[in-house]
Design a protein around this motif. Structure first.
Motif, PDB file in Angstrom:
ATOM      1  N   MET A 261       7.468  -4.464   0.791  1.00 43.39           N
ATOM      2  CA  MET A 261       6.063  -4.155   1.059  1.00 43.39           C
ATOM      3  C   MET A 261       5.232  -4.643  -0.125  1.00 43.39           C
ATOM      4  SD  MET A 261       4.212  -0.522   2.052  1.00 43.39           S
ATOM      5  CE  MET A 261       4.522   0.274   0.477  1.00 43.39           C
ATOM      6  N   PRO A 262       4.341  -5.612   0.083  1.00 43.04           N
ATOM      7  CA  PRO A 262       3.559  -6.138  -1.035  1.00 43.04           C
ATOM      8  C   PRO A 262       2.479  -5.187  -1.540  1.00 43.04           C
ATOM      9  CG  PRO A 262       2.897  -7.192   1.016  1.00 43.04           C
ATOM     10  CD  PRO A 262       4.091  -6.349   1.333  1.00 43.04           C
ATOM     11  N   ASP A 263       2.065  -4.237  -0.718  1.00 39.16           N
ATOM     12  CA  ASP A 263       0.971  -3.337  -1.091  1.00 39.16           C
ATOM     13  C   ASP A 263       1.440  -2.268  -2.072  1.00 39.16           C
ATOM     14  OD1 ASP A 263      -0.998  -4.356   0.976  1.00 39.16           O
ATOM     15  OD2 ASP A 263       0.654  -3.723   2.261  1.00 39.16           O
ATOM     16  N   ARG A 264       0.462  -1.649  -2.713  1.00 35.93           N
ATOM     17  CA  ARG A 264       0.755  -0.510  -3.577  1.00 35.93           C
ATOM     18  C   ARG A 264       1.311   0.620  -2.718  1.00 35.93           C
ATOM     19  NH1 ARG A 264      -2.290   4.039  -4.698  1.00 35.93           N
ATOM     20  NH2 ARG A 264      -1.730   5.133  -6.640  1.00 35.93           N
ATOM     21  N   PRO A 265       2.471   1.183  -3.073  1.00 37.06           N
ATOM     22  CA  PRO A 265       3.071   2.224  -2.233  1.00 37.06           C
ATOM     23  C   PRO A 265       2.320   3.547  -2.350  1.00 37.06           C
ATOM     24  CG  PRO A 265       4.398   1.899  -4.198  1.00 37.06           C
ATOM     25  CD  PRO A 265       3.326   0.840  -4.226  1.00 37.06           C
ATOM     26  N   THR A 266       1.823   4.029  -1.236  1.00 34.12           N
ATOM     27  CA  THR A 266       1.186   5.339  -1.157  1.00 34.12           C
ATOM     28  C   THR A 266       1.971   6.171  -0.152  1.00 34.12           C
ATOM     29  OG1 THR A 266      -0.269   4.693   0.664  1.00 34.12           O
ATOM     30  CG2 THR A 266      -1.072   4.287  -1.596  1.00 34.12           C
ATOM     31  N   PRO A 267       1.848   7.489  -0.184  1.00 33.69           N
ATOM     32  CA  PRO A 267       2.551   8.292   0.823  1.00 33.69           C
ATOM     33  C   PRO A 267       2.232   7.865   2.254  1.00 33.69           C
ATOM     34  CG  PRO A 267       1.797   9.706  -0.949  1.00 33.69           C
ATOM     35  CD  PRO A 267       1.221   8.336  -1.223  1.00 33.69           C
ATOM     36  N   ASP A 268       0.982   7.498   2.516  1.00 37.44           N
ATOM     37  CA  ASP A 268       0.612   7.045   3.866  1.00 37.44           C
ATOM     38  C   ASP A 268       1.378   5.785   4.256  1.00 37.44           C
ATOM     39  OD1 ASP A 268      -1.167   9.029   4.640  1.00 37.44           O
ATOM     40  OD2 ASP A 268      -2.876   8.054   3.677  1.00 37.44           O
ATOM     41  N   LEU A 269       1.340   4.771   3.393  1.00 40.41           N
ATOM     42  CA  LEU A 269       1.972   3.495   3.716  1.00 40.41           C
ATOM     43  C   LEU A 269       3.485   3.615   3.793  1.00 40.41           C
ATOM     44  CD1 LEU A 269      -0.125   0.972   1.579  1.00 40.41           C
ATOM     45  CD2 LEU A 269      -0.161   1.281   4.058  1.00 40.41           C
TER      46      LEU A 269
END
Length: 539
Positions: A261-269
């Motif tokens: 996952m290239p995005d910043r990991p958040t609980p939602d993602l």
């Protein structure tokens, strides 16, 4: 000789003493890790899944060969460095493994660093090529003209900003008629990883080809027992030593699949990712596990396929581990590793989890505790600095003899962490060497106080540091993030202090409590206590 494949039930028992000698002198990690999967018939099996699609081991092998051809066409020679500032997509393992196969040294860097950090790393590494994700390019735009050794810039994404586009170069690079591997040795410089540089400039830890394989042999095979059928996801990104093993070295060692996952990991993602993909092995840091447990829309237990949950980066609060086990039915395997040792060398293991400890030494590593005078501690229950000896230690910090001598002491590597070994042989984390507090002449572990605070039902996160009182004596101060910010008040502060007095020896309670909306953290979610400590000093 192939890597130990934990998915093979007929494989012979692994002998950690022979691990180092089992790797031939002439050795290239990429040739080994790619070749063993192709020979095992996994060419059509998914190796990586990213937002662009699914990439098989055969496709990865082709991309690795093509990227090696790209580097040769650009005139990059063996042992020269390339800087990788990439988000987690298929281009990351393509560039990393392709460089290694060509004898070129990849230097992956943290994607959340400052422009000054990147300026230093480009100069310090003498990188000839920068491979950068389009989204990160603005951080490098002002540096490209002044980087003394940089000759090529390659941009991963749709807009190359006037430079070379990664995918265009890959398309043009027809694979060689034979599989090209530049001759390398097991002890050759393979790749670098820069430390976070919490004090001073970042330090480039230099690792060998053998080190990558040995982390898979020693930790992944013996502790985790990864299987070809596993699907892995790591909150820690590939540029971290922790994430590199989690999401590349370990799954590829057994032919498993990794979700990127290239995005910043958040609980939602991350919750959405775990619902979408049948992840069986999940890696995170304690702060993220706590955030996931506090998420307003918790993951339904029945939707998850998890069989292993791994934690490192900072000590896991016992309460977080127990609550995760209650909710999802599996233990979190807490361990400790370092950039210098490449991955975890001390860990809890499946079926032998003792919350509140970091476990026991991983087979193949030796652990000792050393007191303030440098003497090895013989008695259990006495605090000392943890030092580790094992075959995955970095060769040195590049161009930094002083720090190399300070950290790499003969066969031993200093961790900077304070520990106690309990009567059962489990190691109990007490804080960083520079985080430890001495209150009234007695050591106080900030982690112990934080753990007590986090057992209060209103506390989401806490960080404890040493703070001078009116007489400049150091006492514990707590920075607290509440689950409900509206409760932040003097009454709550007193309630938390009373709570700590009930849980701990009285002298350990925080003399001050300051409520914050968030705590300073690294990209992996580790709390940066040094930033909080710095607030106690006059500007």
């Amino acid at each position: 000789m192939a890597l130990v494949d934990a998915s093979d039930p007929t494989a012979a028992a692994f002998d950690p003493r022979a691990a180092d000698e089992a790797i031939p002198r002439a050795y290239n990690f990429t040739a080994d890790i790619i070749g063993r999967n192709i020979r095992a018939g996994r060419a059509d099996k998914p190796a990586f899944i990213d937002p662009l699609g699914t990439w098989t081991y055969g496709q990865l092998a082709d991309r690795v060969e093509r990227f090696g051809r790209v580097l040769r066409s650009l005139g990059i020679r063996r042992e020269e460095r390339i800087l990788l500032a990439l988000t987690d997509t298929i281009d990351w393992p393509t560039a990393f493994l392709g460089a290694i196969k060509s004898g070129v040294v990849p230097v992956p860097v943290n994607t959340l660093m400052t422009e000054d950090d990147y300026r230093f790393m480009l100069a310090d590494s003498r990188a000839r090529v920068l491979v950068v994700s389009e989204v990160l390019f603005p951080k490098f735009a002002n540096l490209l003209g002044s980087a003394p050794d940089l000759v090529q810039v390659v941009v991963s994404g749709s807009n190359a900003r006037g430079y070379r586009r990664f995918e265009d170069l890959m398309t043009a690079a027809k694979p060689d008629p034979y599989l090209h591997t530049t001759p390398t040795m097991r002890d050759d410089m393979c790749f670098w990883l820069y430390t976070s540089g919490s004090t001073g400039k970042p330090k480039g830890a230099v690792h060998t080809h053998a080190n990558l394989r040995l982390t898979a042999d020693l930790y992944a095979a013996n502790v985790l027992g990864l299987k070809e059928t596993d699907v892995c996801y790591s909150v820690a990104k590939l540029f971290f030593a922790y994430g590199l093993g989690n999401a590349l070295t370990f799954p590829m060692a057994v032919g498993a699949t990794t979700v990127l996952m290239p995005d910043r990991p958040t609980p939602d993602l991350v919750s959405a990712l775990l619902r979408q993909h049948p992840v069986t092995v999940f890696y995170a840091v304690p702060t993220f596990y706590a955030a996931l447990l506090a998420h307003s829309f918790p993951l339904p237990r029945g939707q998850l396929k998890l069989r292993l949950a791994v934690s490192a980066g900072e000590a896991l609060p016992p309460d977080v581990g127990r609550r995760f086990k209650e909710r999802y039915g599996i233990d979190i395997l807490d361990g400790i590793g370092s950039t210098e040792m490449l991955h975890i060398f001390l860990s809890n293991t499946p079926g032998n989890v003792k919350y509140g400890t970091t476990g026991k030494p991983v087979p193949g590593y030796d652990i000792r505790l050393v007191d303030d005078e440098g003497a090895v501690i013989k008695s259990k229950g006495e605090m000392g600095e943890l030092q580790v000896r094992g075959p995955t230690s970095a060769l040195m910090y590049w161009n930094n003899r002083e720090k190399s001598r300070e950290t790499f002491v003969g066969d031993w590597t200093r961790s900077g962490d304070k520990y106690i070994e309990d009567e059962e042989g489990y190691f109990v984390y007490c804080g960083r060497r520079d985080d430890m507090l001495k209150v009234g002449g007695i050591y106080v572990s900030p982690f112990e106080v934080e753990g007590a605070l986090c057992t209060h039902p209103d506390v989401l996160e806490a960080a404890v540091v040493g703070w001078p009182d009116d007489e400049q004596l150091i006492k514990p101060k707590a920075f607290v993030v509440l689950k409900a910010a509206a409760k932040a008040a003097d009454e709550m502060a007193r309630a938390l202090q009373d709570h700590c007095k009930e849980k701990l020896a009285p002298y350990k309670y925080p003399r001050w409590i300051e409520f914050r909306s968030e705590l300073p953290k690294t990209a992996t979610g580790k709390i940066q206590r040094f930033k909080l400590r710095a607030e106690s000093r006059p500007a």
